[in-house]
Design an enzyme around this catalytic site. Structure first.
Site, short mmCIF file in Angstrom:
data_model
loop_
_atom_site.label_atom_id
_atom_site.label_comp_id
_atom_site.label_asym_id
_atom_site.label_seq_id
_atom_site.Cartn_x
_atom_site.Cartn_y
_atom_site.Cartn_z
N PHE A 181 0.85 -1.18 0.00
CA PHE A 181 0.00 0.00 0.00
C PHE A 181 0.89 1.24 0.00
CE2 PHE A 181 -2.62 -3.30 1.87
CZ PHE A 181 -3.83 -3.11 1.24
N ASP A 182 0.43 2.25 -0.71
CA ASP A 182 1.18 3.48 -0.78
C ASP A 182 0.20 4.65 -0.86
OD1 ASP A 182 3.28 5.32 -1.07
OD2 ASP A 182 3.01 5.30 -3.23
N LYS A 183 0.60 5.76 -0.32
CA LYS A 183 -0.20 6.98 -0.47
C LYS A 183 0.68 8.07 -1.04
CE LYS A 183 0.58 8.84 4.18
NZ LYS A 183 1.20 10.08 3.73
N THR A 188 5.63 8.43 -3.57
CA THR A 188 5.31 9.16 -4.79
C THR A 188 4.93 10.59 -4.44
OG1 THR A 188 2.99 8.47 -4.67
CG2 THR A 188 4.48 7.06 -5.92
#
Length: 342
Positions: A181-183, A188
């Site tokens: 998971f990335d936010k 980014t």
């Protein structure tokens, strides 16, 4: 993106289309309202508030969709009243049936061979037994068993607060070994960087280099005067608390050509002197937190003041240079969704 008020229309038969013709007048759920320019009907100091004259320079908005009629409501309906067919992976089911079919054909072949070798057994009975063996490969409860496995997974997810709107993807999720998971902002970023600009001609009048029939892009800071004026004068940026806000492409472009924009006068000029102004303001604000009776703070305050004095001299020079060339935005035009242009 700029939004504009809906003009008074005499024709009462016109229907408001927030997703088409009147999109420029509509605000959608999740939109951050950064700045508002009040209409002339805004409430004055000596006037009493009413529905059409809001206080504090406000604007009048009409709520067109709420609850299940909104985009979030559609998602809730999908979760609560999903009509997706709950089934297992068709490829895995076919592979399982093929595996069983191999053993069924082997067993039927063996029964057929032994039956034909025995002359006392009728041939039709042997063929009937072989047919029953092959058809029994597909058990009647197989579809129910496969769907039950998916239902069990859905119930387990529901217990921990995870809703699945597409149950047929549950078998695919079982193949996942790692889930990352990335936010935005961790690994980014939504910040754009201008890396080049294609000039018609540079400041000396030399034409841009052509490679394979296409003009080559040069560094953004080496943009020609005309290109820089177009970039600095054609945008919809605003400034909130000393920070330029608006289309990320426009923010990156005006920063790339090293121009400064002053929202109060709607003017842009070459040089990054606005950033220097903001830096000096932040340093002066920081100095107010330092205490004169503390020796460390007093020494740090003196060092900062010396740097600010040098910075102030350079800023004056930059301001004089910026006044030699300025671009003023006289009018701004909204983006037309129908025409796909301003």
């Amino acid at each position: 993106q700029m939004k504009d008020e809906l003009a008074n229309v005499s024709d009462e038969s016109i229907t408001v289309d927030p997703f088409g013709k009147h999109r420029v007048h509509a605000l959608f759920s999740g939109t951050s309202l950064i700045q508002v320019t009040p209409a002339q009907k805004a409430l004055g100091k000596d006037e009493k508030p009413d529905a059409m004259c809001p206080p504090d320079d406000g604007v009048v908005c009409y709520v067109m969709r709420t609850g299940f009629n909104s985009s979030q409501g559609e998602l809730m309906r999908m979760i609560e009243f999903s009509t997706e067919e709950v089934a297992a992976d068709k490829i895995e089911t076919a592979a399982q049936l093929l595996f069983l079919l191999v053993f069924a054909l082997a067993a039927a072949g063996y029964v057929l061979k032994k039956g034909l070798e025995d002359p006392t057994k009728p041939t039709y009975k042997t063929l009937l037994r072989c047919t029953l063996i092959i058809t029994s490969v597909v058990p009647p409860s197989l579809p129910m068993q496969m769907a039950f496995a998916v239902h069990t997974a859905l119930m387990s997810l529901l217990k921990i607060g995870i809703f699945c709107t597409e149950p047929f993807r549950v078998p695919y999720a079982g193949r996942v070994s790692y889930c990352f998971f990335d936010k935005t902002g961790t690994l980014t970023s939504d910040q754009m960087v201008a890396i080049g600009v294609v000039n018609g001609a540079d400041s000396k009048g030399a034409k841009a280099e052509i490679k394979d029939g296409v003009k080559a892009a040069g560094p953004t800071k080496e943009a020609s005067t005309m290109a820089a004026m177009v970039i600095a004068g054609c945008h919809s940026l605003i400034e909130v608390e000393g920070k330029a806000l608006g289309d990320p492409i426009e923010v990156a472009a005006i920063s790339g050509v090293a121009w400064s924009y002053v929202p109060g006068t709607s003017t842009a000029s070459p040089g990054a002197w606005r950033n220097k102004e903001r830096f000096m303001a932040s340093q002066k604000e920081f100095m107010t937190t330092l205490k004169d009776d503390v020796e460390a703070d007093k020494k740090e305050k003196e060092e900062i003041q010396k740097k600010l004095d040098d910075f102030e001299k350079q800023l004056k020079i930059d301001r004089l240079e910026a006044k030699r060339l300025q671009v003023t935005i006289e009018s701004r035009f909204h983006f037309s969704s129908e025409l796909q242009r301003m």
